[in-house]
Write a protein that holds these residues in place. Structure first.
Motif, short mmCIF file in Angstrom:
data_model
loop_
_atom_site.label_atom_id
_atom_site.label_comp_id
_atom_site.label_asym_id
_atom_site.label_seq_id
_atom_site.Cartn_x
_atom_site.Cartn_y
_atom_site.Cartn_z
N LEU A 1 9.74 69.03 72.90
CA LEU A 1 8.88 68.81 71.65
C LEU A 1 9.27 69.59 70.68
CD1 LEU A 1 5.55 68.38 73.45
CD2 LEU A 1 7.36 66.85 73.26
N ARG A 2 9.42 68.82 69.36
CA ARG A 2 9.53 69.79 68.20
C ARG A 2 8.50 69.50 67.02
NH1 ARG A 2 15.76 71.08 68.15
NH2 ARG A 2 14.78 72.34 69.50
N VAL A 3 8.52 70.58 66.22
CA VAL A 3 7.87 70.53 65.04
C VAL A 3 8.53 70.97 63.97
CG1 VAL A 3 6.12 71.66 64.06
CG2 VAL A 3 5.66 70.99 66.27
N TYR A 4 8.65 70.20 62.71
CA TYR A 4 9.31 70.22 61.79
C TYR A 4 8.66 70.86 60.55
CZ TYR A 4 12.16 67.48 64.63
OH TYR A 4 12.74 66.83 65.66
N CYS A 5 8.99 71.99 59.79
CA CYS A 5 8.44 72.36 58.60
C CYS A 5 9.62 72.99 57.76
CB CYS A 5 7.55 73.30 58.84
SG CYS A 5 8.20 74.88 59.75
N ARG B 1 11.57 73.52 47.88
CA ARG B 1 10.82 72.20 48.49
C ARG B 1 11.65 71.84 49.63
NH1 ARG B 1 10.34 69.31 42.54
NH2 ARG B 1 12.51 69.50 43.13
N MET B 2 10.89 71.28 50.70
CA MET B 2 11.49 70.97 51.72
C MET B 2 12.47 69.74 51.21
SD MET B 2 10.12 68.85 55.06
CE MET B 2 8.94 70.00 55.58
N ASP B 3 13.70 69.65 51.80
CA ASP B 3 14.62 68.53 51.49
C ASP B 3 14.36 67.56 52.44
OD1 ASP B 3 16.65 66.91 51.40
OD2 ASP B 3 18.19 68.47 51.29
N GLY C 1 17.61 63.55 72.86
CA GLY C 1 16.56 63.52 73.60
C GLY C 1 15.15 64.54 73.39
N ILE C 2 15.23 64.96 72.25
CA ILE C 2 14.13 65.90 71.86
C ILE C 2 13.15 64.87 71.31
CG2 ILE C 2 13.39 67.96 70.20
CD1 ILE C 2 16.16 68.79 70.69
N ARG C 3 11.65 65.08 71.51
CA ARG C 3 10.81 64.55 71.04
C ARG C 3 9.96 64.95 69.84
NH1 ARG C 3 7.27 61.00 74.14
NH2 ARG C 3 5.98 59.62 72.56
N PRO C 4 10.12 64.34 68.58
CA PRO C 4 9.85 64.85 67.50
C PRO C 4 8.06 64.75 67.41
CG PRO C 4 11.38 63.52 66.73
CD PRO C 4 11.23 63.29 68.21
N MET C 5 7.15 66.06 67.29
CA MET C 5 6.08 65.95 67.58
C MET C 5 5.10 65.83 66.38
SD MET C 5 3.70 68.73 69.85
CE MET C 5 2.86 69.77 68.57
N ALA C 6 5.58 66.50 65.24
CA ALA C 6 4.91 66.60 64.25
C ALA C 6 5.59 67.23 62.99
CB ALA C 6 3.71 67.53 64.09
N VAL C 7 5.49 67.01 61.70
CA VAL C 7 6.05 67.41 60.71
C VAL C 7 4.85 68.23 59.92
CG1 VAL C 7 7.24 67.31 58.25
CG2 VAL C 7 7.96 65.76 60.26
N VAL C 8 5.09 69.75 59.52
CA VAL C 8 4.07 70.07 58.63
C VAL C 8 4.78 70.26 57.31
CG1 VAL C 8 2.88 72.34 58.23
CG2 VAL C 8 3.40 71.49 60.61
N ALA C 9 3.97 69.79 56.10
CA ALA C 9 4.44 69.78 54.80
C ALA C 9 3.44 70.76 54.25
CB ALA C 9 4.33 68.46 54.14
N THR C 10 4.03 71.59 53.30
CA THR C 10 3.07 72.45 52.58
C THR C 10 3.02 72.24 51.00
OG1 THR C 10 3.90 74.06 53.92
CG2 THR C 10 2.73 74.96 52.35
#
Ligand code: PLP
Length: 506
Positions: A203-207, A239-241, A256-265
């Motif tokens: 699982l993956r979280v993006y920020c 700022r996030m691109d 095959g990785i499952r995107p779980m969430a994005v955290v924007a600030t």
């Protein structure tokens, strides 16, 4: 004559041995109301004096690690101590060894305020000692929390339809938000079956590269490992691109990785950059990924109509955190987590032991259902007091003044050829550094700016902190305390300039 009376006269009863009636702290009795009044008056006087003259203290104390500890006994007293002596020791030992966040010269990290109404609310919170784990154990705390999170939502211009709960910190709120995000991957059944010992996709979280470390901690705690966070590059304004985000999500999904969430600030820690939430929200919708917005610092600025743009796109987020203890004059601690999916958040923490069942059943909100902690402090009281004491007009006036002071400071930096700003200043934080025109190399600049910072902080009048942006060392000046006036910001600049002049002369 009554037989009993006759016997009594003839043979007087033996008095039981006189033992003193239990009283006072030695008998485990609480402070008497009379004592409470006496010491309470003394304390209120002390606090009033402290708030009247915070500058009589160094903002950064002149202490070394272990100083206070060395002066304390190894064990608690065997017998009760006169409370006056305890208060004397407080006055003698604690304020001189405290970093004074309520000092107008505190401009480090994110400056905050424990305001008068907030302090008074804390006294009442302790007096009521409400533990609002269930509606039944804290009806007023539960319902005031519901009302206050609603007030704050409206103040920030967000639409209805969110449920708010108050936690201790944004780190906790973000952990809970990401727990809900994990729960939203219903097909993986993680809450019931766990993550270990079975075939699950990573699982993956993006920020963004600039997101707060609380995202890493939450992801590690939730069992995704450090590798579960993918940091997305930022644009020149930090700022996030969003293109890089979309590419990362696409590449990961293909692998095959499952995107779980994005955290924007909205207001990053180092430079207060604002991620492009509208574009990020679109990407999250297209890829069916949970969007959490970290507005821990920046959120309160949206109370100003002219700053409302910072919430653009946030109405499409799944969760959002804002910290009234950062820039809304509420004493530590008070962090509000909003979500548009309260049932998912509750499912992430759902357990229902018999001893917590109440006759009200599901007809009421039980605050402890929305997180890890069973015990819940009555934090809404201080938010209520602060929002009512200042009113919308007072809060706006204070926020505007902080923005004005930061803009003024930024203008001095910009006008000085020996200084430069390292990032835009959309809020009340300015990141800058000394960089004379014949600029030395980075390592030398870093040492020089660290010395400037040290010099300023040694004054005891002003406290600043630092960060690195794009590998460049910068000094951060953050305005956020209600008592900070223009003269304090001017004094900070004077100290910085003076230290830089001395360096240049060396
Ligand atoms: N998010 C941001 C943007 C922050 O700046 C901070 C702390 O400064 C946090 C989260 C963590 O806040 P807390 O101390 O409430 O956990």
């Amino acid at each position: 004559m009554n037989r009993n009376v006759a016997e009594a006269e003839a043979d007087p009863p033996i008095e039981p041995e006189a033992s003193p009636a239990p009283a006072g702290p030695a008998a485990g009795k609480d402070m008497s109301p009379a004592e409470f009044r006496q010491f309470g008056h003394r304390l209120i006087e002390w606090v009033a004096g402290f708030l009247e003259e915070p500058e009589s203290w160094r903002v950064l104390p002149d202490v070394r690690p272990g100083d206070l500890l060395a002066g304390l006994p190894d064990a608690s007293p065997a017998e009760p101590e006169p409370f006056d002596r305890v208060l004397d020791d407080f006055e003698r030992l604690i304020p001189p060894a405290t970093t004074h966040w309520n000092h107008p010269g505190f401009m480090a990290y994110f400056a905050t305020t424990g305001s008068g109404p907030g302090i008074l609310a804390e006294l009442l919170t302790a007096a009521l000692n409400a533990q609002a784990m269930l509606w039944r154990t804290g009806p007023a705390a539960t319902e005031l929390e519901q009302a206050m999170t609603g007030w704050l939502l409206r103040l920030m211009g967000l639409p209805p339809g969110w449920e708010g709960t108050i936690n201790d910190t944004a780190s906790t709120s973000t952990l809970y938000a990401l727990a809900a995000a994990r729960e939203s991957l219903a097909d993986l059944d993680i809450t019931d079956s766990g993550m270990a010992g079975r075939a699950l996709p990573p699982l993956r979280v993006y920020c963004s590269a600039e997101a707060h470390s609380s995202v890493d901690r939450a992801v590690m705690t939730l069992g995704l490992g450090r590798a579960g966070v993918r940091r997305i590059r930022t644009d020149p304004e930090l700022r996030m691109d969003p293109h890089a985000l979309e590419t990362a999500i696409g590449d990961d999904s293909a692998a095959g990785i499952r995107p779980m969430a994005v955290v924007a600030t909205t207001g990053t820690t180092s430079s207060t950059a604002i991620d492009p939430v509208p574009a990020i929200a679109r990407i999250c919708k297209d890829h069916d990924v949970w969007l959490h917005v970290d507005a821990a610092y920046g959120g309160p600025a949206a109370i100003l109509p002219e700053m409302r743009y910072i919430m653009d796109g946030c109405d499409r987020a799944d969760s959002l955190v804002v910290n009234p203890h950062k820039w809304l004059f509420v004493p530590m601690d008070c962090s509000v987590l909003y979500t548009r999916h309260p049932a998912v958040l509750r499912r992430a923490f759902a357990v229902s032991p018999e001893y917590l069942k109440t006759p009200e059943g599901d007809t009421v909100r039980n605050l402890s259902d929305a997180g890890l902690a069973l015990g819940r402090r009555f934090r809404a009281l201080k938010l209520w007091f602060v929002l009512r004491y200042f009113g919308q007009s007072g809060i706006r006036a204070a926020l505007r003044e902080h923005l004005r002071l930061a803009t003024l400071f930024a203008s001095w930096v910009d006008a000085d050829p020996d200084f430069e700003r390292l990032a835009p200043s959309p809020f009340s934080v300015v990141v800058f550094r000394w960089r004379p025109t014949q600029g030395p190399e980075e390592a030398v600049l870093e040492r020089a700016n660290a010395r400037i910072l040290e010099h300023v902080n040694a004054s005891g009048e002003v406290f600043l902190s630092h960060t690195k942006l794009g590998g460049r060392y910068g000094i951060r000046l953050a305005v956020g305390n209600l008592r900070t006036e223009e003269r304090h910001v001017r004094r900070a600049w004077e100290l910085i300039r003076g230290a830089a002049d001395r360096l240049a002369a060396d």
